[in-house]
Structure formats: structure tokens, C-alpha cells
Enzyme design. Structure first.
Site, PDB file in Angstrom:
ATOM      1  CG  HIS A   8      70.292  39.544  47.435  1.00  0.00           C
ATOM      2  ND1 HIS A   8      70.925  38.314  47.497  1.00  0.00           N
ATOM      3  CD2 HIS A   8      70.029  39.875  48.718  1.00  0.00           C
ATOM      4  CE1 HIS A   8      71.018  37.918  48.757  1.00  0.00           C
ATOM      5  NE2 HIS A   8      70.496  38.865  49.540  1.00  0.00           N
ATOM      6  CG  HIS A  87      71.193  42.251  53.523  1.00  0.00           C
ATOM      7  ND1 HIS A  87      69.922  41.951  53.983  1.00  0.00           N
ATOM      8  CD2 HIS A  87      71.424  41.359  52.512  1.00  0.00           C
ATOM      9  CE1 HIS A  87      69.422  40.934  53.292  1.00  0.00           C
ATOM     10  NE2 HIS A  87      70.320  40.564  52.374  1.00  0.00           N
ATOM     11  CD  GLU A 136      72.929  37.382  52.075  1.00  0.00           C
ATOM     12  OE1 GLU A 136      72.038  38.249  52.229  1.00  0.00           O
ATOM     13  OE2 GLU A 136      72.737  36.301  51.492  1.00  0.00           O
TER      14      GLU A 136
HETATM   15  C1  LIG Z   1      66.831  35.177  53.277  1.00  0.00           C
HETATM   16  C2  LIG Z   1      68.077  34.650  53.834  1.00  0.00           C
HETATM   17  C3  LIG Z   1      69.300  35.523  53.656  1.00  0.00           C
HETATM   18  C4  LIG Z   1      69.731  35.481  52.186  1.00  0.00           C
HETATM   19  O1  LIG Z   1      69.998  34.341  51.720  1.00  0.00           O
HETATM   20  O2  LIG Z   1      69.792  36.485  51.472  1.00  0.00           O
HETATM   21  C5  LIG Z   1      69.110  36.912  54.185  1.00  0.00           C
HETATM   22  O3  LIG Z   1      69.385  37.910  53.609  1.00  0.00           O
HETATM   23  S1  LIG Z   1      68.509  36.951  55.830  1.00  0.00           S
HETATM   24  C6  LIG Z   1      68.527  38.679  56.246  1.00  0.00           C
HETATM   25  C7  LIG Z   1      68.263  38.843  57.685  1.00  0.00           C
HETATM   26  N1  LIG Z   1      69.336  38.292  58.491  1.00  0.00           N
HETATM   27  C8  LIG Z   1      70.275  39.045  59.071  1.00  0.00           C
HETATM   28  O4  LIG Z   1      70.261  40.270  59.002  1.00  0.00           O
HETATM   29  C9  LIG Z   1      71.313  38.286  59.866  1.00  0.00           C
HETATM   30  C10 LIG Z   1      72.461  39.166  60.317  1.00  0.00           C
HETATM   31  N2  LIG Z   1      71.999  40.282  61.152  1.00  0.00           N
HETATM   32  C11 LIG Z   1      72.213  40.342  62.465  1.00  0.00           C
HETATM   33  O5  LIG Z   1      72.825  39.476  63.064  1.00  0.00           O
HETATM   34  C12 LIG Z   1      71.634  41.531  63.175  1.00  0.00           C
HETATM   35  O6  LIG Z   1      70.594  42.095  62.415  1.00  0.00           O
HETATM   36  C13 LIG Z   1      72.721  42.639  63.445  1.00  0.00           C
HETATM   37  C14 LIG Z   1      73.332  43.183  62.185  1.00  0.00           C
HETATM   38  C15 LIG Z   1      73.805  42.097  64.381  1.00  0.00           C
HETATM   39  C16 LIG Z   1      72.014  43.803  64.175  1.00  0.00           C
HETATM   40  O7  LIG Z   1      71.390  43.247  65.259  1.00  0.00           O
HETATM   41  P1  LIG Z   1      70.347  44.086  66.111  1.00  0.00           P
HETATM   42  O8  LIG Z   1      69.709  43.235  67.127  1.00  0.00           O
HETATM   43  O9  LIG Z   1      69.466  44.797  65.145  1.00  0.00           O
HETATM   44  O10 LIG Z   1      71.343  45.002  66.910  1.00  0.00           O
HETATM   45  P2  LIG Z   1      71.370  46.542  67.094  1.00  0.00           P
HETATM   46  O11 LIG Z   1      70.043  47.152  66.871  1.00  0.00           O
HETATM   47  O12 LIG Z   1      71.979  46.696  68.429  1.00  0.00           O
HETATM   48  O13 LIG Z   1      72.373  47.026  65.997  1.00  0.00           O
HETATM   49  C17 LIG Z   1      73.747  47.191  66.241  1.00  0.00           C
HETATM   50  C18 LIG Z   1      74.219  48.377  65.422  1.00  0.00           C
HETATM   51  O14 LIG Z   1      74.132  48.039  64.037  1.00  0.00           O
HETATM   52  C19 LIG Z   1      73.239  48.939  63.371  1.00  0.00           C
HETATM   53  N3  LIG Z   1      72.476  48.167  62.394  1.00  0.00           N
HETATM   54  C20 LIG Z   1      71.631  47.164  62.655  1.00  0.00           C
HETATM   55  N4  LIG Z   1      71.146  46.677  61.510  1.00  0.00           N
HETATM   56  C21 LIG Z   1      71.688  47.405  60.522  1.00  0.00           C
HETATM   57  C22 LIG Z   1      71.567  47.377  59.104  1.00  0.00           C
HETATM   58  N5  LIG Z   1      70.764  46.481  58.507  1.00  0.00           N
HETATM   59  N6  LIG Z   1      72.276  48.260  58.367  1.00  0.00           N
HETATM   60  C23 LIG Z   1      73.103  49.169  58.957  1.00  0.00           C
HETATM   61  N7  LIG Z   1      73.274  49.245  60.314  1.00  0.00           N
HETATM   62  C24 LIG Z   1      72.561  48.378  61.057  1.00  0.00           C
HETATM   63  C25 LIG Z   1      72.366  49.491  64.462  1.00  0.00           C
HETATM   64  O15 LIG Z   1      71.825  50.732  64.099  1.00  0.00           O
HETATM   65  C26 LIG Z   1      73.344  49.609  65.607  1.00  0.00           C
HETATM   66  O16 LIG Z   1      74.142  50.754  65.419  1.00  0.00           O
HETATM   67  P3  LIG Z   1      74.733  51.569  66.630  1.00  0.00           P
HETATM   68  O17 LIG Z   1      73.563  51.913  67.500  1.00  0.00           O
HETATM   69  O18 LIG Z   1      75.384  52.765  66.025  1.00  0.00           O
HETATM   70  O19 LIG Z   1      75.712  50.669  67.306  1.00  0.00           O
HETATM   71 CO   LIG Z   2      70.070  38.539  51.656  1.00  0.00          CO
END
Ligand SMILES: CC[C@@H](C(=O)O)C(=O)SCCNC(=O)CCNC(=O)[C@H](O)C(C)(C)COP(=O)(O)OP(=O)(O)OC[C@H]1O[C@@H](n2cnc3c(N)ncnc32)[C@H](O)[C@@H]1OP(=O)(O)O
Ligand SMILES: [Co+2]
Length: 146
Positions: A8, A87, A136
Site C-alpha cells: 500500500h 510512506h 514500511e
Molecule cells: C496503520 C498502521 C500502519 C500500517 O499497518 O500500515 C501504518 O502505516 S502507521 C503510519 C504512521 N506511523 C509511522 O509513520 C511510524 C514511523 N514514523 C516515525 O517514526 C516518524 O514519523 C519519523 C519518520 C521518524 C519522522 O518523525 P518526525 O517526528 O516527523 O521527525 P522529523 O520531522 O524530525 O523528521 C525527520 C526527517 O525525516 C523527514 N520525514 C519525516 N516524515 C517523512 C515522510 N513521511 N516521508 C519523507 N520524509 C519524512 C523530515 O522531513 C525530516 O527531514 P530532515 O529535516 O531533512 O532531516
Molecule cells: Co502503512
């Protein structure tokens, strides 16, 4: 490591109601699973699907609305207030082997595998280690025909 099919695409939205209406009315997608809460993942979820041709499987879009202020998609929505592609989720036959593989490649696995929306274990790999794509990895659901 044997990476399976794309299961997905996750799309974050500030309003599940509006996102469902968009995917149904503009994109012609079908709601295949009504909205439900996944408190353990901090999200409210709805699955829609664009139909496949003939007997081929359709493509699932996972619509995600934050559940509470500590939701893992809260920061993403603060940066992208309209929502957006969040994602990609790929299937694997063995979640433990996949986690071991990514870690041995020096990729940051975000926490331990948890129960995902398809009833199998999932984990996430940090987007900064994956060419900018939050990835994921989920164990293939039992009985999934491809
Ligand atoms: C329904 C359940 C399950 C399924 O079965 O399918 C799901 O899909 S649940 C979906 C939601 N859950 C998650 O996303 C869990 C994992 N995610 C995380 O742990 C956090 O979201 C993260 C990825 C660690 C980001 O955390 P955050 O607090 O948003 O940190 P930052 O804002 O500091 O981000 C760090 C860095 O990463 C970039 N970023 C963040 N999110 C994304 C994204 N979705 N795609 C691409 N890039 C992303 C963000 O811009 C930062 O970049 P830099 O500033 O350049 O470091
Ligand atoms: Co998902």
C-alpha cells in the site's frame, strides 16, 4: 533479503472524511475498509482501493489521520498541512529476517515490529536512510494471493 510486492501507499490527511470523499468521488476508488482507530500506531485509518483490471489485484491506498497530539504523523502534517504521500509499504515473508537485513545495511529501523493494519507485524525504516522515502516493511498477510 527477499522484498515482496508493494502492499500500500500511505497518505496522511488532516481530515479522513475529506480524503475519503476525494478518493471516492474524484479518483473512483472503493472503500474496502471503513475507518478504524489504531491507537497503538497513533492513527485513524481507512483503506481505499483502485480496481485492478480483470482478476488482477487493485492498489491499496492507506488514508491516515492523526489520533492525538503524539501521533507519528503530526509533525508531517505540520509541515504539509494539506497532507500528502507519507510512506510506501512492502511485503516480506519473514519480518525478523527483514529487520536484521536492514539493520546490517546500517539503516535506522524505527522501534520494534508492531501489529499493523493488516494483522501482521510491521516496522518502519527512517526516510533519511531510504532515499527520502519513509518505508514500511510488513510481513505478508496469510492467504494473500498475488
Ligand atoms: C496503520 C498502521 C500502519 C500500517 O499497518 O500500515 C501504518 O502505516 S502507521 C503510519 C504512521 N506511523 C509511522 O509513520 C511510524 C514511523 N514514523 C516515525 O517514526 C516518524 O514519523 C519519523 C519518520 C521518524 C519522522 O518523525 P518526525 O517526528 O516527523 O521527525 P522529523 O520531522 O524530525 O523528521 C525527520 C526527517 O525525516 C523527514 N520525514 C519525516 N516524515 C517523512 C515522510 N513521511 N516521508 C519523507 N520524509 C519524512 C523530515 O522531513 C525530516 O527531514 P530532515 O529535516 O531533512 O532531516
Ligand atoms: Co502503512
Amino acid at each position: 533479503m527477499k522484498l515482496g510486492r508493494l502492499n500500500h501507499v500511505g497518505v496522511a490527511t488532516p481530515s479522513l472524511e475529506r480524503a475519503i470523499a476525494f478518493w471516492r468521488d474524484i479518483m473512483g476508488a472503493q472503500i474496502i475498509r471503513e475507518p478504524f482507530d489504531m491507537a497503538g500506531q497513533g492513527v485513524r485509518v481507512c483503506f481505499v482501493e483502485t480496481p485492478g483490471a480483470d482478476s488482477t489485484a487493485g492498489t491499496q491506498i492507506e488514508l491516515l489521520e492523526p489520533l492525538g497530539e503524539t501521533s507519528p504523523i503530526a509533525a508531517f502534517l505540520a509541515k504539509n498541512p494539506q497532507g500528502g504521500q507519507h510512506h510506501l509499504a512492502f511485503e516480506v515473508p519473514d519480518i525478523a529476517a527483514a529487520k536484521d537485513w536492514f539493520e546490517r545495511q546500517g539503516k535506522r529501523v524505527l522501534g520494534e515490529p508492531r501489529l499493523g493494519a493488516h494483522g501482521t507485524l510491521v516496522f518502519f525504516v527512517h526516510p533519511r536512510d531510504m532515499g527520502g522515502v519513509l518505508t514500511e516493511i510488513m510481513e505478508t498477510p496469510k492467504g494473500a494471493g498475488h
